[in-house]
Design an enzyme around this catalytic site. Structure first.
Site, PDB file in Angstrom:
ATOM      1  N   GLN A  93      67.921   7.814  -4.409  1.00  0.00           N
ATOM      2  CA  GLN A  93      67.378   6.871  -5.387  1.00  0.00           C
ATOM      3  C   GLN A  93      68.375   6.682  -6.514  1.00  0.00           C
ATOM      4  O   GLN A  93      68.194   5.835  -7.384  1.00  0.00           O
ATOM      5  CB  GLN A  93      66.066   7.417  -5.966  1.00  0.00           C
ATOM      6  CG  GLN A  93      64.980   7.578  -4.929  1.00  0.00           C
ATOM      7  CD  GLN A  93      63.825   8.379  -5.490  1.00  0.00           C
ATOM      8  OE1 GLN A  93      62.901   7.836  -6.080  1.00  0.00           O
ATOM      9  NE2 GLN A  93      63.859   9.683  -5.312  1.00  0.00           N
ATOM     10  N   HIS A 111      68.156   2.258  -4.179  1.00  0.00           N
ATOM     11  CA  HIS A 111      67.939   1.568  -5.458  1.00  0.00           C
ATOM     12  C   HIS A 111      69.213   0.915  -5.996  1.00  0.00           C
ATOM     13  O   HIS A 111      69.293   0.601  -7.180  1.00  0.00           O
ATOM     14  CB  HIS A 111      67.362   2.545  -6.495  1.00  0.00           C
ATOM     15  CG  HIS A 111      65.939   2.928  -6.200  1.00  0.00           C
ATOM     16  ND1 HIS A 111      65.316   4.012  -6.763  1.00  0.00           N
ATOM     17  CD2 HIS A 111      65.010   2.363  -5.383  1.00  0.00           C
ATOM     18  CE1 HIS A 111      64.072   4.103  -6.301  1.00  0.00           C
ATOM     19  NE2 HIS A 111      63.868   3.113  -5.457  1.00  0.00           N
ATOM     20  N   THR A 179      63.462  14.890  -7.276  1.00  0.00           N
ATOM     21  CA  THR A 179      62.755  13.620  -7.483  1.00  0.00           C
ATOM     22  C   THR A 179      61.322  13.894  -7.904  1.00  0.00           C
ATOM     23  O   THR A 179      60.669  14.799  -7.378  1.00  0.00           O
ATOM     24  CB  THR A 179      62.856  12.705  -6.229  1.00  0.00           C
ATOM     25  OG1 THR A 179      62.091  11.527  -6.469  1.00  0.00           O
ATOM     26  CG2 THR A 179      62.392  13.383  -4.957  1.00  0.00           C
ATOM     27  N   ALA A 222      68.869  22.272  -8.473  1.00  0.00           N
ATOM     28  CA  ALA A 222      69.443  21.841  -7.186  1.00  0.00           C
ATOM     29  C   ALA A 222      70.817  22.462  -6.936  1.00  0.00           C
ATOM     30  O   ALA A 222      71.125  22.865  -5.814  1.00  0.00           O
ATOM     31  CB  ALA A 222      69.541  20.315  -7.160  1.00  0.00           C
TER      32      ALA A 222
HETATM   33  P1  NAD Z   1      62.879  11.284 -12.228  1.00  0.00           P
HETATM   34  O1  NAD Z   1      63.673  11.336 -13.485  1.00  0.00           O
HETATM   35  O2  NAD Z   1      61.569  10.593 -12.236  1.00  0.00           O
HETATM   36  O3  NAD Z   1      62.657  12.777 -11.745  1.00  0.00           O
HETATM   37  C1  NAD Z   1      63.708  13.699 -11.769  1.00  0.00           C
HETATM   38  C2  NAD Z   1      63.167  14.974 -11.141  1.00  0.00           C
HETATM   39  O4  NAD Z   1      64.246  15.866 -11.024  1.00  0.00           O
HETATM   40  C3  NAD Z   1      62.074  15.663 -11.968  1.00  0.00           C
HETATM   41  O5  NAD Z   1      61.007  15.983 -11.104  1.00  0.00           O
HETATM   42  C4  NAD Z   1      62.764  16.924 -12.490  1.00  0.00           C
HETATM   43  O6  NAD Z   1      61.876  18.033 -12.538  1.00  0.00           O
HETATM   44  C5  NAD Z   1      63.816  17.145 -11.427  1.00  0.00           C
HETATM   45  N1  NAD Z   1      65.000  17.843 -11.907  1.00  0.00           N
HETATM   46  C6  NAD Z   1      65.626  17.731 -13.103  1.00  0.00           C
HETATM   47  N2  NAD Z   1      66.733  18.483 -13.128  1.00  0.00           N
HETATM   48  C7  NAD Z   1      66.804  19.085 -11.926  1.00  0.00           C
HETATM   49  C8  NAD Z   1      67.715  19.985 -11.337  1.00  0.00           C
HETATM   50  N3  NAD Z   1      68.792  20.421 -12.010  1.00  0.00           N
HETATM   51  N4  NAD Z   1      67.479  20.420 -10.083  1.00  0.00           N
HETATM   52  C9  NAD Z   1      66.391  20.003  -9.385  1.00  0.00           C
HETATM   53  N5  NAD Z   1      65.487  19.144  -9.885  1.00  0.00           N
HETATM   54  C10 NAD Z   1      65.705  18.693 -11.142  1.00  0.00           C
HETATM   55  O7  NAD Z   1      63.834  10.683 -11.091  1.00  0.00           O
HETATM   56  P2  NAD Z   1      63.560  10.038  -9.659  1.00  0.00           P
HETATM   57  O8  NAD Z   1      62.389  10.681  -9.020  1.00  0.00           O
HETATM   58  O9  NAD Z   1      64.883  10.000  -8.988  1.00  0.00           O
HETATM   59  O10 NAD Z   1      63.119   8.527  -9.951  1.00  0.00           O
HETATM   60  C11 NAD Z   1      63.867   7.902 -10.876  1.00  0.00           C
HETATM   61  C12 NAD Z   1      64.324   6.489 -10.744  1.00  0.00           C
HETATM   62  O11 NAD Z   1      65.331   6.349 -11.766  1.00  0.00           O
HETATM   63  C13 NAD Z   1      65.022   6.122  -9.496  1.00  0.00           C
HETATM   64  O12 NAD Z   1      64.564   4.855  -9.209  1.00  0.00           O
HETATM   65  C14 NAD Z   1      66.513   6.046  -9.826  1.00  0.00           C
HETATM   66  O13 NAD Z   1      67.061   4.877  -9.285  1.00  0.00           O
HETATM   67  C15 NAD Z   1      66.585   5.932 -11.315  1.00  0.00           C
HETATM   68  N6  NAD Z   1      67.611   6.832 -11.957  1.00  0.00           N
HETATM   69  C16 NAD Z   1      68.819   7.104 -11.365  1.00  0.00           C
HETATM   70  C17 NAD Z   1      69.719   7.986 -11.968  1.00  0.00           C
HETATM   71  C18 NAD Z   1      71.047   8.251 -11.315  1.00  0.00           C
HETATM   72  O14 NAD Z   1      71.586   7.371 -10.635  1.00  0.00           O
HETATM   73  N7  NAD Z   1      71.628   9.455 -11.477  1.00  0.00           N
HETATM   74  C19 NAD Z   1      69.393   8.601 -13.172  1.00  0.00           C
HETATM   75  C20 NAD Z   1      68.155   8.300 -13.749  1.00  0.00           C
HETATM   76  C21 NAD Z   1      67.276   7.417 -13.129  1.00  0.00           C
END
Ligand code: NAD
Length: 238
Positions: A93, A111, A179, A222
């Site tokens: 995502q 995405h 996620t 992770a």
């Molecule tokens: P989210 O922010 O809703 O959830 C992130 C999840 O990761 C949370 O459940 C949290 O507990 C967990 N988390 C945080 N740090 C962690 C770690 N070190 N190890 C394991 N788990 C950890 O994100 P989502 O579910 O990916 O949905 C978000 C949407 O936002 C997607 O549509 C995405 O496209 C977009 N997005 C992308 C990025 C990116 O490209 N890096 C960043 C932010 C948002």
């Protein structure tokens, strides 16, 4: 763990958190200073394209900062793809390119991708490392003020869903990492895999909305959990 023949991994913002890229919600979440509709919806873009471009330009600059690198979680997933003898698909995502930089190639950006722009007139997608300005012209068709980030916004259809559902229907292990389970349809993938008879594993720092759907849950970062889990999965294939 039992030997598997087909693995689908779903990654979310948590996988890139330890590379310094803010997650979606959570403390220091990306969107704390913005309403989602303002910067991540077609309506928001129509209302204020400059604000939306500024938001993604900042994300793009952060991604291209030399300090931003793939972490041990990205590297572990690339190693799994390289060494796993069966079928493998990584669905992310994330719009960053840290999986590619770690070496993943059987990868779907459902995405979209932050380092690409798309022309709203001719639909041409082009790599873009510098800032996008709402006045920019499409290099392909010459349309003015038509470029948008090549990302999927709320209300839009994720990319390559057919391929993803085919892989989910045929996998025997579904692993979701970092996620939150708030964003659909990705949040429903575990259910599709489960109904296809796959084992399901979740890795998350905290409880997620969908955690009860998984047979096995590993609480932890992770970057710490995945290298060990990948060893375990590859051991099962030796
Ligand atoms: P989210 O922010 O809703 O959830 C992130 C999840 O990761 C949370 O459940 C949290 O507990 C967990 N988390 C945080 N740090 C962690 C770690 N070190 N190890 C394991 N788990 C950890 O994100 P989502 O579910 O990916 O949905 C978000 C949407 O936002 C997607 O549509 C995405 O496209 C977009 N997005 C992308 C990025 C990116 O490209 N890096 C960043 C932010 C948002």
């Amino acid at each position: 763990m039992a030997t598997h023949r087909s693995i689908v991994v779903l990654s979310g913002a948590g996988v890139s958190a330890e590379s310094g890229i803010s997650t979606f919600r959570g403390v220091n979440g990306l969107w704390n200073n913005h309403r989602i509709e303002e910067v991540a919806s077609p309506e928001g873009f129509a209302r204020d394209p400059d604000l939306v471009h500024r938001f993604y330009n900042l994300r793009r600059r952060q991604l291209l900062d030399p300090q931003t690198r793939p972490n041990a979680a990205h590297l572990a997933l690339a190693r799994l793809e390289r060494s796993f003898p069966g079928e493998f698909m990584l669905v992310t995502q994330n719009i960053d390119d840290l999986h590619e930089r770690a070496g993943s190639s059987r990868l779907i950006h459902m995405h979209g991708e932050l380092l690409k722009a798309r022309c709203g007139a001719c639909e041409t997608v082009a790599v873009r490392y510098d800032d996008i300005d709402s006045a920019d012209t499409c290099g392909h068709c010459g349309a003015r003020r038509a470029l948008r980030p090549h990302v999927v916004w709320f209300g839009e259809m994720p990319m390559r869903l057919e391929e993803i559902y085919t892989a989910l229907g045929g996998c025997d292990l579904f692993l979701a990492v970092g996620t939150s389970g708030h964003v659909h349809p990705a949040a429903g993938f575990v259910d599709v895999a489960r109904r296809a008879g796959a084992a399901t594993v979740e890795v998350n720092l905290e409880t997620s909305v969908t955690e009860s759907m998984f047979q096995r849950r590993i609480l932890g970062a992770a970057a710490a959990v995945l290298p060990v889990l990948v060893d375990e999965l590859l051991d099962g294939t030796r």
